[in-house]
Design an enzyme around this catalytic site. Structure first.
Site, PDB file in Angstrom:
ATOM      1  CG  ASP A  95      -4.866 -39.685  -3.064  1.00 56.83           C
ATOM      2  OD1 ASP A  95      -3.816 -39.049  -3.266  1.00 56.83           O
ATOM      3  OD2 ASP A  95      -5.056 -40.827  -3.507  1.00 56.83           O
ATOM      4  CD  GLU A 117      -6.656 -39.541  -9.017  1.00 52.67           C
ATOM      5  OE1 GLU A 117      -6.312 -39.420  -7.837  1.00 52.67           O
ATOM      6  OE2 GLU A 117      -5.870 -39.906  -9.909  1.00 52.67           O
ATOM      7  CD  GLU A 131      -1.599 -41.452   0.422  1.00 48.04           C
ATOM      8  OE1 GLU A 131      -1.840 -42.472   1.135  1.00 48.04           O
ATOM      9  OE2 GLU A 131      -0.477 -40.933   0.359  1.00 48.04           O
ATOM     10  CG  HIS A 207       5.753 -43.074  -2.936  1.00 51.91           C
ATOM     11  ND1 HIS A 207       4.755 -42.436  -2.228  1.00 51.91           N
ATOM     12  CD2 HIS A 207       5.251 -43.293  -4.164  1.00 51.91           C
ATOM     13  CE1 HIS A 207       3.713 -42.260  -3.015  1.00 51.91           C
ATOM     14  NE2 HIS A 207       3.978 -42.777  -4.193  1.00 51.91           N
ATOM     15  NE  ARG A 209       3.130 -39.890   4.354  1.00 54.61           N
ATOM     16  CZ  ARG A 209       3.874 -39.052   5.067  1.00 54.61           C
ATOM     17  NH1 ARG A 209       4.063 -39.258   6.339  1.00 54.61           N
ATOM     18  NH2 ARG A 209       4.429 -38.002   4.503  1.00 54.61           N
ATOM     19  CG  HIS A 240       9.171 -40.429  -2.956  1.00 52.45           C
ATOM     20  ND1 HIS A 240       9.280 -39.496  -1.968  1.00 52.45           N
ATOM     21  CD2 HIS A 240       7.967 -40.226  -3.540  1.00 52.45           C
ATOM     22  CE1 HIS A 240       8.175 -38.756  -1.938  1.00 52.45           C
ATOM     23  NE2 HIS A 240       7.360 -39.183  -2.898  1.00 52.45           N
TER      24      HIS A 240
HETATM   25  C1  UD1 Z   1       3.091 -37.348  -0.783  1.00 50.21           C
HETATM   26  C2  UD1 Z   1       1.600 -37.629  -0.643  1.00 50.21           C
HETATM   27  C3  UD1 Z   1       1.240 -38.940  -1.297  1.00 50.21           C
HETATM   28  C4  UD1 Z   1       1.725 -38.995  -2.728  1.00 50.21           C
HETATM   29  C5  UD1 Z   1       3.215 -38.677  -2.763  1.00 50.21           C
HETATM   30  C6  UD1 Z   1       3.642 -38.601  -4.203  1.00 50.21           C
HETATM   31  C7  UD1 Z   1       0.471 -36.852   1.379  1.00 50.21           C
HETATM   32  C8  UD1 Z   1       0.159 -37.140   2.789  1.00 50.21           C
HETATM   33  N1  UD1 Z   1       1.264 -37.746   0.773  1.00 50.21           N
HETATM   34  O1  UD1 Z   1       3.799 -38.298   0.009  1.00 50.21           O
HETATM   35  O2  UD1 Z   1      -0.169 -39.088  -1.290  1.00 50.21           O
HETATM   36  O3  UD1 Z   1       1.526 -40.296  -3.233  1.00 50.21           O
HETATM   37  O4  UD1 Z   1       3.445 -37.419  -2.147  1.00 50.21           O
HETATM   38  O5  UD1 Z   1       4.986 -38.528  -4.348  1.00 50.21           O
HETATM   39  O6  UD1 Z   1       0.035 -35.870   0.832  1.00 50.21           O
HETATM   40  N2  UD1 Z   1      10.831 -34.505  -0.167  1.00 50.21           N
HETATM   41  C9  UD1 Z   1      11.878 -33.740  -0.668  1.00 50.21           C
HETATM   42  N3  UD1 Z   1      11.723 -33.181  -1.914  1.00 50.21           N
HETATM   43  C10 UD1 Z   1      10.607 -33.340  -2.659  1.00 50.21           C
HETATM   44  C11 UD1 Z   1       9.563 -34.124  -2.135  1.00 50.21           C
HETATM   45  C12 UD1 Z   1       9.683 -34.694  -0.881  1.00 50.21           C
HETATM   46  O7  UD1 Z   1      12.903 -33.573  -0.054  1.00 50.21           O
HETATM   47  O8  UD1 Z   1      10.541 -32.804  -3.779  1.00 50.21           O
HETATM   48  C13 UD1 Z   1      11.002 -35.124   1.169  1.00 50.21           C
HETATM   49  C14 UD1 Z   1      10.908 -34.117   2.327  1.00 50.21           C
HETATM   50  O9  UD1 Z   1      11.845 -34.484   3.295  1.00 50.21           O
HETATM   51  C15 UD1 Z   1       9.490 -34.318   2.847  1.00 50.21           C
HETATM   52  C16 UD1 Z   1       9.312 -35.803   2.623  1.00 50.21           C
HETATM   53  O10 UD1 Z   1       9.946 -36.092   1.371  1.00 50.21           O
HETATM   54  O11 UD1 Z   1       9.360 -33.949   4.208  1.00 50.21           O
HETATM   55  C17 UD1 Z   1       7.884 -36.299   2.612  1.00 50.21           C
HETATM   56  O12 UD1 Z   1       7.041 -35.561   1.737  1.00 50.21           O
HETATM   57  P1  UD1 Z   1       5.428 -35.605   1.934  1.00 50.21           P
HETATM   58  O13 UD1 Z   1       4.796 -34.782   0.884  1.00 50.21           O
HETATM   59  O14 UD1 Z   1       5.092 -35.301   3.348  1.00 50.21           O
HETATM   60  O15 UD1 Z   1       5.058 -37.103   1.753  1.00 50.21           O
HETATM   61  P2  UD1 Z   1       5.263 -38.071   0.539  1.00 50.21           P
HETATM   62  O16 UD1 Z   1       5.741 -39.325   1.128  1.00 50.21           O
HETATM   63  O17 UD1 Z   1       6.086 -37.430  -0.515  1.00 50.21           O
HETATM   64  N1  UDP Z   2       7.122 -40.132 -11.805  1.00 54.21           N
HETATM   65  C1  UDP Z   2       8.170 -39.348 -12.281  1.00 54.21           C
HETATM   66  N2  UDP Z   2       9.431 -39.690 -11.911  1.00 54.21           N
HETATM   67  C2  UDP Z   2       9.715 -40.740 -11.088  1.00 54.21           C
HETATM   68  C3  UDP Z   2       8.641 -41.515 -10.599  1.00 54.21           C
HETATM   69  C4  UDP Z   2       7.349 -41.192 -10.970  1.00 54.21           C
HETATM   70  O1  UDP Z   2       7.961 -38.395 -13.019  1.00 54.21           O
HETATM   71  O2  UDP Z   2      10.894 -40.975 -10.812  1.00 54.21           O
HETATM   72  C5  UDP Z   2       5.739 -39.761 -12.176  1.00 54.21           C
HETATM   73  C6  UDP Z   2       4.888 -40.880 -12.725  1.00 54.21           C
HETATM   74  O3  UDP Z   2       4.979 -40.918 -14.134  1.00 54.21           O
HETATM   75  C7  UDP Z   2       3.492 -40.513 -12.252  1.00 54.21           C
HETATM   76  C8  UDP Z   2       3.722 -39.759 -10.991  1.00 54.21           C
HETATM   77  O4  UDP Z   2       5.091 -39.373 -10.984  1.00 54.21           O
HETATM   78  O5  UDP Z   2       2.856 -39.628 -13.161  1.00 54.21           O
HETATM   79  C9  UDP Z   2       3.404 -40.617  -9.808  1.00 54.21           C
HETATM   80  O6  UDP Z   2       3.831 -39.990  -8.646  1.00 54.21           O
HETATM   81  P1  UDP Z   2       4.088 -40.760  -7.298  1.00 54.21           P
HETATM   82  O7  UDP Z   2       4.353 -42.200  -7.561  1.00 54.21           O
HETATM   83  O8  UDP Z   2       5.096 -39.976  -6.560  1.00 54.21           O
HETATM   84  O9  UDP Z   2       2.698 -40.538  -6.544  1.00 54.21           O
HETATM   85  P2  UDP Z   2       1.302 -41.327  -6.562  1.00 54.21           P
HETATM   86  O10 UDP Z   2       0.808 -41.391  -7.959  1.00 54.21           O
HETATM   87  O11 UDP Z   2       1.544 -42.666  -5.944  1.00 54.21           O
HETATM   88  O12 UDP Z   2       0.440 -40.479  -5.679  1.00 54.21           O
END
Ligand code: UD1
Ligand code: UDP
Length: 365
Positions: A95, A117, A131, A207, A209, A240
């Site tokens: 999602d 999924e 999502e 984490h 939103r 995160h």
């Molecule tokens: C995203 C997904 C969410 C998922 C989550 C898992 C969308 C809309 N959201 O949310 O469904 O649960 O990932 O973790 O697709 N950033 C870094 N380094 C990284 C990752 C993120 O710096 O490796 C920072 C960046 O500033 C980025 C911000 O996090 O702009 C947000 O990342 P984004 O993918 O937009 O949203 P998530 O909150 O991570």
């Molecule tokens: N995870 C990880 N390191 C962390 C936190 C989570 O490897 O510090 C893994 C966790 O085991 C799971 C996945 O990341 O498999 C979940 O990702 P996240 O919570 O970012 O996203 P969501 O599942 O909520 O979309």
């Protein structure tokens, strides 16, 4: 057969990796891996662990990216990749915005799309945000729906998807979790502190939103209160990378003695810490699915869940984001051994570790 496998975030990578590795092991299949790079460090860690190198990396991540920016950049890049490589099928999971963009790009190019999924629903289009809407829209364009559970299949049937387009496969996240739990794993000092802690270990991740702002502050307050009230408790909080999330947690928890505020853990150490934990507080989808495999009770800090199977099995509980409620529910489990034992049972309502095989079989058929 040519398959374009798309991923971009940490959970995309974890849940697509077993499918990619399975397809790569099958003769006659060419698997092209496309990373949108929606995440960077958090994604790269996972890809390294699974030894998967993207053939195409759109590298779209920008700090402070908006949902629309992510969607536009991903859509354009995936569109170009489909035009260039002419895959027979595009696959993506779950999602995220990367997944929705992949499904839309495939639809516009009239290419078959397989949704890994598929069928998870809360029924509230704004929760989880965005999502629920991402997966609804992905489901509308998908041709093959790989539902992890029977309930997910039923959700799709209720929306009018044909039965012969749905396969109940289990969740590939469980394939990944069972695999990673067996891999050798290198821990850093903070992770070793958690593993070797003589008392109880509380693992916390947050984490989402819809939890930004006040809910995240209430979650952090609950964690602080639990840490203060239980002096044998070490709280491990891998934050995160999202700056909004980090600020909220740091402003309330930084400097506390038995609260380890740390960088996102790599997948292997995270799994070991999950297994070691006595209790998990989370708003993560993936963690809700994995923890029951390891027999660790989960309190889900959200108002809704698209994963009711764990709640129904009695190994997870939806507690919302009210500070008092989180503290009260956690306290109950930390003080009442019967209540704890009732939740600390290893069950696998989300899969048996064979989901990727079933998906690959279906794609090839
Ligand atoms: C995203 C997904 C969410 C998922 C989550 C898992 C969308 C809309 N959201 O949310 O469904 O649960 O990932 O973790 O697709 N950033 C870094 N380094 C990284 C990752 C993120 O710096 O490796 C920072 C960046 O500033 C980025 C911000 O996090 O702009 C947000 O990342 P984004 O993918 O937009 O949203 P998530 O909150 O991570
Ligand atoms: N995870 C990880 N390191 C962390 C936190 C989570 O490897 O510090 C893994 C966790 O085991 C799971 C996945 O990341 O498999 C979940 O990702 P996240 O919570 O970012 O996203 P969501 O599942 O909520 O979309």
């Amino acid at each position: 057969m040519k398959v374009l496998a798309v991923f971009g975030t940490r959970p995309d990578a974890i849940k697509m990796a077993p499918v990619i590795l399975e397809l790569q092991s099958r003769p006659g299949v060419q698997t092209i891996c496309l990373s949108t790079g929606q995440h960077r460090e958090m994604l790269d860690q996972v890809m390294t662990m699974f030894r998967i190198k993207p053939d195409i990396d759109l590298n779209i991540m920008q700090h402070g990216q908006t949902l629309a920016q992510t969607a536009c950049r991903a859509l354009e890049g995936i569109d170009q990749a489909i035009a260039e490589h002419q895959p027979d099928i595009v696959l993506a999971q779950g999602d995220t915005t990367t997944t929705f963009a992949a499904s839309l790009a495939a639809f516009y190019r009239q290419t078959t799309f397989g949704h890994v999924e598929a069928g998870l629903r809360t029924g509230n289009k704004r929760d989880p945000f965005p999502e629920e809407m991402n997966r609804l829209m992905t489901g509308l364009t998908a041709d093959l729906h790989f539902a992890p559970t029977r309930l997910a299949r039923q959700n799709l049937l209720n929306e009018g998807v044909n039965d012969d387009q749905i396969w109940v496969t289990g969740n590939t996240g469980i394939d990944a979790a069972l695999w990673i739990a067996r891999q050798p794993c290198k821990m850093d000092d903070e992770q070793n502190r958690a593993i070797d802690w003589p008392g109880r270990l509380l693992l916390v991740t947050a984490h989402r939103r819809e939890n930004w702002g006040e809910p995240m502050a209430r979650i952090a307050d609950a964690v602080a209160q639990l840490s203060t009230q239980f002096d044998d408790l070490l709280v491990f909080v891998p934050m995160h990378r999202n700056p909004t999330v980090r600020e909220a947690l740091k402003s309330r928890l930084e400097g506390m003695d038995r609260v380890v505020l740390t960088e996102p853990a790599e997948y292997a150490p995270f799994t070991q810490i999950m297994k070691r934990a006595d209790l998990i507080l989370t708003d993560s989808g993936g963690v809700q699915e994995e923890a029951p495999s390891f027999g660790v009770p989960v309190l889900v800090m959200r108002e809704t869940t698209e994963r009711p199977e764990g709640v129904e099995a009695g190994v997870a509980k939806l507690v919302g984001t009210d500070t008092e409620r989180i503290v009260q529910e956690a306290k109950r489990l930390l003080t009442d051994s019967d209540a704890y034992a009732a939740m600390a049972r290893a069950v696998n309502p989300y899969g048996d570790g064979q989901a990727a095989k079933r998906i690959a079989d279906t794609v090839l058929r």
